[in-house]
Write an enzyme that holds these catalytic residues in place. Structure first.
Site, PDB file in Angstrom:
ATOM      1  N   ASP A 244     -24.419 -13.638  13.308  1.00  0.00           N
ATOM      2  CA  ASP A 244     -24.291 -14.493  14.487  1.00  0.00           C
ATOM      3  C   ASP A 244     -23.659 -15.833  14.105  1.00  0.00           C
ATOM      4  O   ASP A 244     -24.340 -16.738  13.619  1.00  0.00           O
ATOM      5  CB  ASP A 244     -25.671 -14.715  15.126  1.00  0.00           C
ATOM      6  CG  ASP A 244     -25.592 -15.566  16.396  1.00  0.00           C
ATOM      7  OD1 ASP A 244     -24.469 -15.773  16.907  1.00  0.00           O
ATOM      8  OD2 ASP A 244     -26.662 -16.002  16.875  1.00  0.00           O
TER       9      ASP A 244
ATOM     10  N   ARG B 214     -29.675 -12.304  24.276  1.00  0.00           N
ATOM     11  CA  ARG B 214     -30.202 -11.931  25.596  1.00  0.00           C
ATOM     12  C   ARG B 214     -29.190 -11.089  26.374  1.00  0.00           C
ATOM     13  O   ARG B 214     -29.575 -10.239  27.180  1.00  0.00           O
ATOM     14  CB  ARG B 214     -30.590 -13.203  26.365  1.00  0.00           C
ATOM     15  CG  ARG B 214     -29.430 -14.144  26.603  1.00  0.00           C
ATOM     16  CD  ARG B 214     -29.881 -15.541  26.997  1.00  0.00           C
ATOM     17  NE  ARG B 214     -30.373 -16.308  25.847  1.00  0.00           N
ATOM     18  CZ  ARG B 214     -30.853 -17.541  25.933  1.00  0.00           C
ATOM     19  NH1 ARG B 214     -30.924 -18.161  27.085  1.00  0.00           N
ATOM     20  NH2 ARG B 214     -31.271 -18.169  24.843  1.00  0.00           N
TER      21      ARG B 214
ATOM     22  N   LYS C 100     -32.882  -6.328  18.963  1.00  0.00           N
ATOM     23  CA  LYS C 100     -31.598  -7.031  18.837  1.00  0.00           C
ATOM     24  C   LYS C 100     -31.046  -6.848  17.427  1.00  0.00           C
ATOM     25  O   LYS C 100     -31.721  -7.165  16.444  1.00  0.00           O
ATOM     26  CB  LYS C 100     -31.807  -8.520  19.116  1.00  0.00           C
ATOM     27  CG  LYS C 100     -30.628  -9.421  18.726  1.00  0.00           C
ATOM     28  CD  LYS C 100     -30.918 -10.907  18.987  1.00  0.00           C
ATOM     29  CE  LYS C 100     -29.794 -11.804  18.475  1.00  0.00           C
ATOM     30  NZ  LYS C 100     -30.047 -13.254  18.717  1.00  0.00           N
TER      31      LYS C 100
ATOM     32  N   GLU D 165     -26.243 -15.044  22.766  1.00  0.00           N
ATOM     33  CA  GLU D 165     -25.673 -13.698  22.862  1.00  0.00           C
ATOM     34  C   GLU D 165     -26.729 -12.601  22.836  1.00  0.00           C
ATOM     35  O   GLU D 165     -26.531 -11.524  23.396  1.00  0.00           O
ATOM     36  CB  GLU D 165     -24.670 -13.479  21.718  1.00  0.00           C
ATOM     37  CG  GLU D 165     -25.253 -13.017  20.368  1.00  0.00           C
ATOM     38  CD  GLU D 165     -26.181 -14.036  19.713  1.00  0.00           C
ATOM     39  OE1 GLU D 165     -26.113 -15.237  20.065  1.00  0.00           O
ATOM     40  OE2 GLU D 165     -26.998 -13.647  18.849  1.00  0.00           O
TER      41      GLU D 165
ATOM     42  N   LYS E 172     -21.686 -22.132  15.593  1.00  0.00           N
ATOM     43  CA  LYS E 172     -22.825 -22.807  14.977  1.00  0.00           C
ATOM     44  C   LYS E 172     -22.348 -23.752  13.883  1.00  0.00           C
ATOM     45  O   LYS E 172     -21.279 -23.536  13.316  1.00  0.00           O
ATOM     46  CB  LYS E 172     -23.744 -21.759  14.319  1.00  0.00           C
ATOM     47  CG  LYS E 172     -24.573 -20.927  15.265  1.00  0.00           C
ATOM     48  CD  LYS E 172     -25.450 -19.948  14.480  1.00  0.00           C
ATOM     49  CE  LYS E 172     -26.259 -19.059  15.422  1.00  0.00           C
ATOM     50  NZ  LYS E 172     -27.246 -19.788  16.230  1.00  0.00           N
TER      51      LYS E 172
END
Ligand code: BES
Ligand code: MN
Ligand code: ZN
Length: 495
Positions: free
Chosen positions: A263, A344, A258, A342, A270
């Site tokens: 992120d 996965r 990944k 995200e 977040k």
């Protein structure tokens, strides 16, 4: 970068620091007379007074004022010989390196213990290289002494030991290379930058790098990677690194990582506290680049494919949203209930692509996938989930050798059941508990029957503050997992 060499015992040795690894049962007869007689009287004194007992992790520094060519001796306590394991040696060697910096010496010489084996020599080399690392691309610490050279004294078999040192140095350098990429700030590390860095590996004729860009992904139906990447002005890339070390019909091992270069969580944004740490959400992908570099530099005789879905997860007017239903590469539909889950989604596409394109003998993925993995196991142990007993057992076995601690979590059918959706084939989050497992269960929908192991490195991929837990993992990215996976791949070496 520090150079490590083996050297035969010599009576004319000169060094600023002679480091002596000592077990408790050696302490009463401790002597350096093979090398020098200058320190023996003082050694006898500090041993008799119990100042130095070789207790694990203890250190005594002895200075010499008599004009000897050996300026100082460091006695390193190794504890009881019965409890010797390579991880202890790795950690204590890191402690020696940190001490050498305190003493401002740019070189030292190691006198290892008697009957040292190959695994222990590797641990010393790794301990030196990995602890000496610091991320200095943007700021150089002028007060820090660079370590230039370490010599390891050996009685015999110089050539054989030199080979082990070489192998471990190359492997450690790949970890260091990976840390340097993983530590890059998100403004300097877009998916495109990762693609460019990967392309450099093709200077090895055995490596071919293919970068699938947004337009090409659209035509092949990589709905997951495209959805997650849509909110960012840095477009997503799917990086495929093919290493041909064996014959064409030899089924490859595939390693998937990944790489979310940042992120934010996307629309399911977040909290801002510690959000800067989400630059490390690319560590799994960076590990894959490092693994491919290692097997290339070590000239492995195995076919290995590295696959890195690289995206930035951003909120914008064009972001994917909670409620969206996306069609993945393997045609499964996914209802998005949280855009922060995200990893996965991009891995699902990458895993399905791996299975379909390469018919692998095994797939291993690495990802900073869930905060739940940290809740379950803390920051020093990675979570493992897999569908093949044989593959799981092997990975756990190599993890024991490298000191990269990994613990298995179960993949019962009920976790997969939790992901069924009334609007689509599956949804991208499970229920309240077992978050690290439901994330892995999501991935299991994309690997079919191919033997597969997933490593959730959310807790282990970086150190917030240079924890004391491992002396050889300074602040920042650790490269956790690389050494274990390279050992696993090495066990398939045809030669
Ligand atoms: N990259 C994060 C996981 C993470 C969190 C790694 C903290 C390291 C430290 C991942 O994309 C994520 O946000 N996961 C969510 C999943 C949840 C929405 C089901 C999480 O763990 O909170
Ligand atoms: Mn996330
Ligand atoms: Zn993430």
């Amino acid at each position: 970068m520090v150079v490590i060499e083996a050297e035969n015992n010599s009576s004319s040795l000169g060094t600023k620091l002679l480091v002596n690894y000592v077990f408790t049962d050696q302490v009463s007869s401790l002597s350096l007379s093979d090398i020098t007689s200058d320190f023996d009287p003082i050694i006898r004194e500090i041993v008799e007074s119990k100042e130095f007992t070789a207790k694990e992790g203890s250190m005594s520094v002895i200075h010499n004022t008599a004009g000897s060519s050996i300026k100082r001796v460091l006695l390193l306590g190794m504890g009881d010989r019965k409890n010797l394991e390579s991880e202890k040696t790795r950690n204590l060697t890191g402690k020696v390196v940190n001490k050498s910096k305190e003493l401002a010496t740019d070189e030292f010489v190691i006198v290892p213990f008697k009957d040292i084996d190959n695994e222990q020599i590797s641990a010393i080399v790794e301990g030196i290289k990995l602890s000496d690392y610091s991320f200095s691309n943007y700021k150089k610490d002028e007060d820090r002494t660079d370590l230039n050279q370490v010599r390891i004294l050996t009685g015999n078999d110089l050539g054989a030991i030199q080979n082990i040192i070489k192998h471990s140095s190359v492997l450690s350098d790949a970890v260091i290379f990976t840390r340097d990429i993983s530590n890059l700030p998100p403004n300097d590390c877009s998916p495109k930058v990762l693609a460019n860095l990967s392309e450099k590996l093709s200077s090895d004729p055995k490596i071919k790098v293919r970068v699938i860009d947004k337009e090409e992904m659209e035509s092949y139906g990589f709905g997951g990677i495209l959805a997650v990447g849509r909110g960012s002005s840095s477009s997503p890339k799917l990086i495929v690194i093919e290493y041909s070390g064996s014959t064409k019909n030899d089924k490859p091992i595939v390693v998937v990582g990944k790489a979310v270069t940042f992120d934010t969580g996307g629309i399911s944004i977040k909290p801002s506290e510690k959000m800067e740490e989400m630059k490390y959400d690319k560590c799994g992908g960076c590990n894959v680049i490092g693994i491919m570099k290692a097997i290339s530099d070590l000239d492995f005789k195995t076919n290995v494919i590295g696959i890195i879905p690289a995206v930035e997860n951003m909120p914008s007017g064009d972001s994917y949203r909670p409620g969206d239903i996306i069609r993945m590469y393997n045609n499964k539909t996914v209802e998005v209930l949280n855009t922060d889950a995200e990893g996965r989604i991009i891995l699902g596409d990458a895993l399905a692509f791996a299975v379909k394109t390469f018919a692998p003998q095994a797939i291993i993925d690495m990802a900073t996938l869930t905060g739940a993995a940290i809740v379950a196991l803390g920051s020093n142990v990675a979570a493992l989930v897999g569908n093949s007993r044989d593959l799981v057992t092997k990975i756990l076995e190599y993890s024991n050798q490298t000191g990269e601690k990994i613990w298995e979590l179960p993949l019962f059918d009920e976790y997969k059941e939790q992901l069924k959706s009334s609007n689509a084939d599956i949804k991208n989050i499970g229920g309240r508990g077992g978050g690290a497992i439901t994330a892995a269960a999501f991935l299991s929908y994309f690997v079919g029957d191919t033997p597969w192991v997933h490593l959730d490195i959310a807790g282990t991929a970086w150190n917030q503050d240079g924890t004391k837990e491992k002396t050889y993992n300074p602040k920042g990215a650790t490269g956790f997992g690389i050494r274990t996976i390279v050992k696993f791949i090495a066990s398939h070496n045809a030669s």
